[in-house]
Design a protein around this motif. Structure first.
Motif, PDB file in Angstrom:
ATOM      1  N   ASP A 278       0.673  -1.107  -0.217  1.00 32.32           N
ATOM      2  CA  ASP A 278       0.110  -0.039   0.313  1.00 32.32           C
ATOM      3  C   ASP A 278       1.077   2.222   0.028  1.00 32.32           C
ATOM      4  N   GLN A 279       2.248   1.303   0.587  1.00 32.21           N
ATOM      5  CA  GLN A 279       2.715   2.711   0.874  1.00 32.21           C
ATOM      6  C   GLN A 279       3.281   3.056  -0.583  1.00 32.21           C
ATOM      7  N   ILE A 280       3.693   2.130  -1.393  1.00 30.52           N
ATOM      8  CA  ILE A 280       4.144   2.570  -2.813  1.00 30.52           C
ATOM      9  C   ILE A 280       3.057   2.400  -3.500  1.00 30.52           C
ATOM     10  N   GLN A 281       2.119   1.794  -3.528  1.00 31.85           N
ATOM     11  CA  GLN A 281       0.985   2.838  -4.219  1.00 31.85           C
ATOM     12  C   GLN A 281       0.758   4.108  -3.863  1.00 31.85           C
ATOM     13  N   VAL A 282       0.829   4.056  -2.708  1.00 39.64           N
ATOM     14  CA  VAL A 282       0.585   5.449  -2.067  1.00 39.64           C
ATOM     15  C   VAL A 282       1.802   6.219  -3.196  1.00 39.64           C
ATOM     16  N   LEU A 283       2.697   5.906  -2.360  1.00 39.25           N
ATOM     17  CA  LEU A 283       4.294   6.985  -3.130  1.00 39.25           C
ATOM     18  C   LEU A 283       4.092   7.300  -4.254  1.00 39.25           C
ATOM     19  N   SER A 284       3.874   6.415  -5.127  1.00 37.08           N
ATOM     20  CA  SER A 284       3.602   6.020  -6.640  1.00 37.08           C
ATOM     21  C   SER A 284       2.122   7.430  -7.391  1.00 37.08           C
ATOM     22  N   ASN A 285       1.162   6.987  -6.112  1.00 39.29           N
ATOM     23  CA  ASN A 285       0.093   7.573  -6.839  1.00 39.29           C
ATOM     24  C   ASN A 285      -1.200   6.823  -7.402  1.00 39.29           C
ATOM     25  N   ALA A 286      -0.840   5.781  -7.376  1.00 39.08           N
ATOM     26  CA  ALA A 286      -1.957   4.182  -8.090  1.00 39.08           C
ATOM     27  C   ALA A 286      -1.619   4.397  -9.236  1.00 39.08           C
ATOM     28  N   ALA A 287       0.122   4.608  -9.394  1.00 42.17           N
ATOM     29  CA  ALA A 287       0.381   4.030 -10.519  1.00 42.17           C
ATOM     30  C   ALA A 287       1.134   2.660 -10.729  1.00 42.17           C
ATOM     31  N   TYR A 288       1.093   2.197  -9.117  1.00 38.98           N
ATOM     32  CA  TYR A 288       1.811   0.851  -9.116  1.00 38.98           C
ATOM     33  C   TYR A 288       0.808   0.736  -7.904  1.00 38.98           C
ATOM     34  N   LYS A 289       0.003  -0.311  -8.106  1.00 35.04           N
ATOM     35  CA  LYS A 289      -1.021  -1.046  -7.060  1.00 35.04           C
ATOM     36  C   LYS A 289      -0.832  -2.354  -6.158  1.00 35.04           C
ATOM     37  N   SER A 290      -1.184  -2.057  -5.052  1.00 37.17           N
ATOM     38  CA  SER A 290      -1.123  -3.145  -4.161  1.00 37.17           C
ATOM     39  C   SER A 290      -2.145  -4.107  -4.450  1.00 37.17           C
ATOM     40  N   VAL A 291      -2.023  -5.421  -4.404  1.00 34.15           N
ATOM     41  CA  VAL A 291      -3.388  -6.162  -5.077  1.00 34.15           C
ATOM     42  C   VAL A 291      -3.862  -7.156  -3.617  1.00 34.15           C
ATOM     43  N   GLU A 292      -5.362  -7.566  -4.055  1.00 32.88           N
ATOM     44  CA  GLU A 292      -5.465  -8.346  -2.904  1.00 32.88           C
ATOM     45  C   GLU A 292      -4.569  -9.651  -3.467  1.00 32.88           C
ATOM     46  N   HIS A 293      -4.290 -10.244  -2.355  1.00 37.70           N
ATOM     47  CA  HIS A 293      -4.267 -12.072  -2.829  1.00 37.70           C
ATOM     48  C   HIS A 293      -4.605 -12.804  -1.014  1.00 37.70           C
ATOM     49  N   ARG A 294      -5.025 -13.509  -0.987  1.00 35.76           N
ATOM     50  CA  ARG A 294      -5.013 -14.490   0.326  1.00 35.76           C
ATOM     51  C   ARG A 294      -4.175 -15.821  -0.457  1.00 35.76           C
ATOM     52  N   VAL A 295      -4.023 -16.785   1.009  1.00 34.10           N
ATOM     53  CA  VAL A 295      -3.587 -18.000   0.873  1.00 34.10           C
ATOM     54  C   VAL A 295      -4.237 -19.278   1.858  1.00 34.10           C
ATOM     55  N   THR A 296      -4.663 -20.368   0.549  1.00 27.73           N
ATOM     56  CA  THR A 296      -5.753 -21.437   0.779  1.00 27.73           C
ATOM     57  C   THR A 296      -4.568 -22.344   1.477  1.00 27.73           C
ATOM     58  N   VAL A 297      -5.839 -23.595   1.971  1.00 30.47           N
ATOM     59  CA  VAL A 297      -4.568 -24.768   2.467  1.00 30.47           C
ATOM     60  C   VAL A 297      -5.472 -25.574   2.257  1.00 30.47           C
ATOM     61  N   SER A 298      -4.090 -26.848   2.455  1.00 35.99           N
ATOM     62  CA  SER A 298      -4.414 -28.361   2.403  1.00 35.99           C
ATOM     63  C   SER A 298      -4.504 -29.034   3.073  1.00 35.99           C
ATOM     64  N   ARG A 303       2.238 -26.663   5.293  1.00 35.46           N
ATOM     65  CA  ARG A 303       3.024 -25.701   4.070  1.00 35.46           C
ATOM     66  C   ARG A 303       3.676 -24.320   5.003  1.00 35.46           C
ATOM     67  N   LEU A 304       4.726 -23.732   4.878  1.00 30.37           N
ATOM     68  CA  LEU A 304       5.444 -22.602   4.867  1.00 30.37           C
ATOM     69  C   LEU A 304       5.659 -21.576   4.363  1.00 30.37           C
ATOM     70  N   SER A 305       5.816 -20.604   4.670  1.00 34.29           N
ATOM     71  CA  SER A 305       6.135 -19.264   3.509  1.00 34.29           C
ATOM     72  C   SER A 305       6.819 -17.978   4.284  1.00 34.29           C
ATOM     73  N   LEU A 306       7.726 -17.842   4.216  1.00 34.30           N
ATOM     74  CA  LEU A 306       8.507 -16.276   4.557  1.00 34.30           C
ATOM     75  C   LEU A 306       8.503 -15.481   4.068  1.00 34.30           C
ATOM     76  N   ALA A 307       7.817 -14.214   4.148  1.00 30.66           N
ATOM     77  CA  ALA A 307       7.225 -12.805   3.927  1.00 30.66           C
ATOM     78  C   ALA A 307       7.688 -11.894   4.563  1.00 30.66           C
ATOM     79  N   PHE A 308       8.586 -10.853   4.128  1.00 27.89           N
ATOM     80  CA  PHE A 308       9.578 -10.120   3.751  1.00 27.89           C
ATOM     81  C   PHE A 308       9.371  -8.868   3.989  1.00 27.89           C
TER      82      PHE A 308
END
Length: 368
Positions: A278-298, A303-308
């Motif tokens: 979201d912060q880059i969407q704000v700084l770019s004045n929405a030229a670059y957009k943050s996009v909705e995403h989600r995680v499904t399970v099995s 499942r393991l992930s590392l979000a930096f």
């Protein structure tokens, strides 16, 4: 049962570890984890989407071996405008380090419950071992546990708050953090150039090199007997600047929303999945957009992930950069620090793009 709960630390109710629920719930998940019908993953969204040409539809893949080249800038720019996501390959972080970081954190989540509970977190900072976002009592819960820690600025990084077991974890996490910060800085320059700005412009808006923020959330999604009813993480856009996601090397789960359709990402081995926050969407004045995403399970595999998360310094005012504002392109968002922005998420939890949209609506009302 007491080993399954974090009963205090500022939460409005006892926090139940999803690992414990997975081990004891049998074939039916508790009602708290069942999503509303419109939010549940359907059988079709659990499979890779198909493009109009008949092939698998996936987020763009970008070779980052030459980050200063015009070709790389164009590819990243197109991905951030069209998708808000791309997979970075040849990114300079060694596959051996990626495997070591994954293995160390998988080892933590396999520790006995009493070991994990030594690091139970609170909603004040979320740092430590947790199982929920938001402090609303009685709300729907996600099917996942996590560990959240700070890396930058150095003044708030504390190895004492990182797990001591397995013994490889602290050193692996320290090295991983150093390498991923360097990658984030390289990508930041590419994004700046894609916006037509000097390569250091976004970095400066984040607080300058060494002044930016960085934190990591390690996600653990246990097996789920009814994956069609729940989510590992509900739909959201990331509140920070940029996310470098290292996903599980053998289990899919990330879905990205594109043109109203949920696309299951097919990860490239040893790639980072990079997304605009979201912060880059704000700084770019929405030229670059943050996009909705989600995680499904099995139902079959954990499942393991590392979000930096690479973020502006918490007290730096963030607003559309002046170079990206013009008579036909007015300021879309009011100025706000990252601390002010993320206070909403820490209180209410994840809620799509509601926070960013409410800021844009408020700004439009003021402008009119």
């Amino acid at each position: 049962m007491s080993s399954c709960f974090n009963g205090g630390a500022g939460w409005p109710e006892p926090v139940v570890r999803v690992q414990a629920v997975s081990d004891t719930c049998g074939e039916t998940i508790p009602e708290r984890y069942v999503k509303l019908p419109l939010d549940r993953p359907s059988a079709t969204t659990l499979q890779p989407a198909v493009s109009h040409g008949g092939g698998s539809l996936n987020i763009p893949v970008v070779d980052m071996s030459m980050p200063d080249s015009d070709e790389t800038v164009r590819a990243v720019d197109a991905a951030c405008r069209e998708w808000g996501f791309f997979q970075a390959v040849n990114h300079g972080v060694s596959p051996e380090l990626l495997r070591r970081a994954r293995s160390s954190w998988r080892g933590f989540f396999r520790q006995p419950a009493e070991v994990r509970e030594r690091y139970a977190n609170s909603p004040a900072t979320y740092e430590g071992y947790g199982s929920r976002l938001g402090t609303t009592k009685g709300g729907h819960l996600d099917w996942g546990d996590y560990y959240f820690l700070h890396l930058l600025p150095p003044s708030i990084k504390s190895h004492d708050k990182w797990p001591s077991l397995p013994s490889t974890l602290r050193d692996a996490t320290e090295e991983y953090g150093e390498q991923v910060v360097k990658l984030c800085r390289r990508v930041s320059k590419v994004l700046s150039k894609g916006l037509g700005l000097d390569g250091g412009r976004l970095q400066a808006a984040f607080g300058g090199e060494g002044g930016e923020g960085a934190c990591m959330r390690v996600n653990f999604y246990p097996r789920c007997p009814q994956p069609e009813l729940t989510l590992g993480v509900a739909a959201h856009s990331d509140p920070g600047g940029m996310t470098m996601l290292l996903v599980d090397d053998h289990v899919r789960g990330l879905q990205v929303k594109k043109d109203g359709q949920w696309i299951t990402v097919d990860p490239v081995p040893d790639a980072f999945i990079v997304n605009v926050g979201d912060q880059i969407q704000v700084l770019s004045n929405a030229a670059y957009k943050s996009v909705e995403h989600r995680v499904t399970v099995s139902a079959a595999e954990e499942r393991l992930s590392l979000a930096f998360f690479y973020n502006p310094r918490s007290d730096v005012p963030v607003a559309p950069m002046a170079e990206l504002v013009a008579p036909g392109r007015p300021v879309l968002y009011p100025e706000m620090t990252f601390d002010e922005y993320r206070a909403h998420i820490r209180q209410r939890g994840l809620s799509g793009k509601a926070q960013l949209q409410s800021l844009q609506n408020a700004n439009s009302s003021v402008a009119s």
